[in-house]
Enzyme design. Structure first.
Site, short mmCIF file in Angstrom:
data_model
loop_
_atom_site.label_atom_id
_atom_site.label_comp_id
_atom_site.label_asym_id
_atom_site.label_seq_id
_atom_site.Cartn_x
_atom_site.Cartn_y
_atom_site.Cartn_z
N GLU A 153 44.17 -2.65 -23.30
CA GLU A 153 43.93 -1.79 -22.14
C GLU A 153 45.00 -1.15 -21.75
O GLU A 153 44.89 0.08 -21.40
CB GLU A 153 43.58 -3.11 -20.97
CG GLU A 153 43.32 -1.98 -19.85
CD GLU A 153 42.92 -2.77 -18.40
OE1 GLU A 153 42.72 -4.10 -18.55
OE2 GLU A 153 42.36 -2.17 -17.47
N ASP A 189 42.38 -7.72 -23.67
CA ASP A 189 42.92 -7.21 -22.08
C ASP A 189 43.81 -8.53 -21.77
O ASP A 189 43.40 -9.54 -21.79
CB ASP A 189 41.29 -7.79 -21.33
CG ASP A 189 41.42 -7.24 -20.07
OD1 ASP A 189 42.68 -6.83 -19.55
OD2 ASP A 189 40.56 -6.89 -19.44
N ILE A 238 45.38 -9.15 -18.87
CA ILE A 238 44.94 -9.80 -17.52
C ILE A 238 43.45 -9.19 -17.26
O ILE A 238 43.63 -8.03 -16.81
CB ILE A 238 46.10 -9.60 -16.60
CG1 ILE A 238 47.24 -10.09 -16.82
CG2 ILE A 238 45.46 -10.36 -15.47
CD1 ILE A 238 48.57 -10.33 -15.73
N ASP A 239 42.62 -9.83 -17.24
CA ASP A 239 41.39 -9.58 -16.78
C ASP A 239 41.05 -10.32 -15.60
O ASP A 239 40.96 -11.43 -15.36
CB ASP A 239 40.08 -9.93 -18.02
CG ASP A 239 38.76 -9.30 -17.42
OD1 ASP A 239 38.53 -8.37 -17.17
OD2 ASP A 239 37.71 -10.25 -17.06
P1 2AM Z 1 40.57 -5.69 -14.97
O1 2AM Z 1 41.01 -6.69 -14.08
O2 2AM Z 1 41.17 -6.02 -16.44
O3 2AM Z 1 40.64 -4.38 -14.53
C1 2AM Z 1 35.83 -6.65 -12.04
O4 2AM Z 1 36.77 -5.67 -11.43
C2 2AM Z 1 35.78 -6.36 -13.52
O5 2AM Z 1 35.85 -4.97 -13.91
C3 2AM Z 1 37.23 -6.96 -14.17
O6 2AM Z 1 36.89 -7.58 -15.27
C4 2AM Z 1 37.95 -5.72 -14.35
O7 2AM Z 1 39.18 -5.88 -15.33
C5 2AM Z 1 36.97 -4.84 -14.86
N1 2AM Z 1 37.26 -3.35 -14.56
C6 2AM Z 1 37.14 -2.50 -15.46
N2 2AM Z 1 37.45 -1.13 -14.82
C7 2AM Z 1 37.93 -1.30 -13.74
C8 2AM Z 1 38.56 -0.63 -12.72
N3 2AM Z 1 38.77 0.70 -12.95
N4 2AM Z 1 38.71 -1.17 -11.58
C9 2AM Z 1 38.57 -2.47 -11.47
N5 2AM Z 1 38.07 -3.35 -12.42
C10 2AM Z 1 37.73 -2.82 -13.46
CA CA Z 2 39.22 -6.02 -17.87
CA CA Z 3 42.99 -5.79 -17.42
CA CA Z 4 42.39 -2.91 -15.29
#
Ligand code: 2AM
Ligand code: CA
Ligand code: CA
Ligand code: CA
Length: 273
Positions: free
Chosen positions: A59, A80, A82-83
């Protein structure tokens, strides 16, 4: 035993309660910290040492290059770091590292690790799915009205999809036992895999949000399709996941009906202005 590639999970566990340098990417809702970048760097460094010919789609690397590479037949790690970054920023303990390996465009390995709750989900194609080494199985509940359903309501902040997102949330609320919106796509898929939830739906995700979780759901006996009911596309993920075929089909129908209602409301609104 934890796979070697996630041994830096301590970075997240130590950092979650402390101060973080927070930046935004696409908008105020799209957060990134120094820890997202650090964990991705370490993961790619360690995996590349072990597998020098493999490719990577991560990412934070994609975000800084502003370019999503094509998925080729070469072995490719989809990462990813940190998801659930928003959860991580708020010290909400629902956050994870998500790592998948695709070979010839097929998912072969999925690893999702929540270092705070110490939940390690793993799957290999054809060999089942596991939580901390014990086999997991998706739910056999087939009726929406007996289900706990998960989705991502936060996309309602994006103006051009607000009505569609809220229409789907309303449809889920009106039929299910309950709904949850937990802020980590990877972990929510794993909760579907372990029968803690019956179904999950969201559009607007990226490959690294779902690659590992999709394999874990399938290996636990669950089903993942595209939101329109067709074949799931890992590089443009729109996801409906459920414990079984019957419930996936019910979710496809529910979302179609909700969208039709929203589009009708849009037409009426446009006709009156
Ligand atoms: P992330 O934390 O790696 O960004 C809920 O927010 C889910 O949607 C999470 O898995 C998050 O991943 C993903 N997500 C993808 N695009 C996002 C964005 N632009 N803003 C927030 N969450 C996003
Ligand atoms: Ca994510
Ligand atoms: Ca992420
Ligand atoms: Ca993100």
């Amino acid at each position: 035993m934890k796979p070697k590639c996630i041994l830096q999970d301590k970075v997240i566990r130590d950092a979650i309660q402390g101060c973080k340098n927070i930046e935004t990417k696409a908008g105020d809702w799209d957060l990134v910290t120094e820890f997202d970048k650090k964990v991705e760097e370490i993961l790619i460094h360690n995996l590349a040492k072990e597998f020098p010919t493999h490719k990577f789609i991560g990412e934070e690397t994609v975000s800084s290059a502003n370019h999503l590479p094509e998925l080729t037949d070469n072995p490719t790690w989809i990462i990813d770091p940190i998801d659930g970054t928003t959860n991580f920023v708020h010290s909400f303990p629902f956050t994870c590292i998500s790592i998948a390996l695709a070979v010839e465009k097929e998912l072969e390995i999925g690893i999702v690790y929540n270092p705070v709750l110490e939940q390690l989900f793993t799957a290999r194609k054809g060999r089942g799915a596991y939580l901390n080494g014990k086999p997991i199985k998706s739910s056999s509940i087939e009726e929406l009205e007996h289900s706990l359903l998960c989705c991502e309501a936060s996309y309602a902040t994006i103006e051009n999809i607000r009505d569609i997102t809220l229409g789907r949330v309303e449809a889920f609320v009106s039929v299910a036992h309950g709904i949850r919106t937990m802020g980590s796509a990877a972990l929510t898929l794993c909760y579907v895999a372990m029968s803690a939830a019956e179904g999950y739906h969201t559009d607007n995700l990226m490959p690294w949000d779902v690659a590992a979780g999709v394999l874990i759901v399938r290996e636990a006996g669950g089903v993942v399709v595209d939101t329109n009911g067709g074949e799931f596309n890992i590089m443009a993920p729109k996801v409906i996941a459920a414990g079984n075929h019957k419930l996936v089909n019910e979710l496809v129908k529910l979302i179609k009906k909700a969208d039709a209602k929203t589009l009708q409301k849009r037409l009426i609104h446009e006709a009156t202005i």
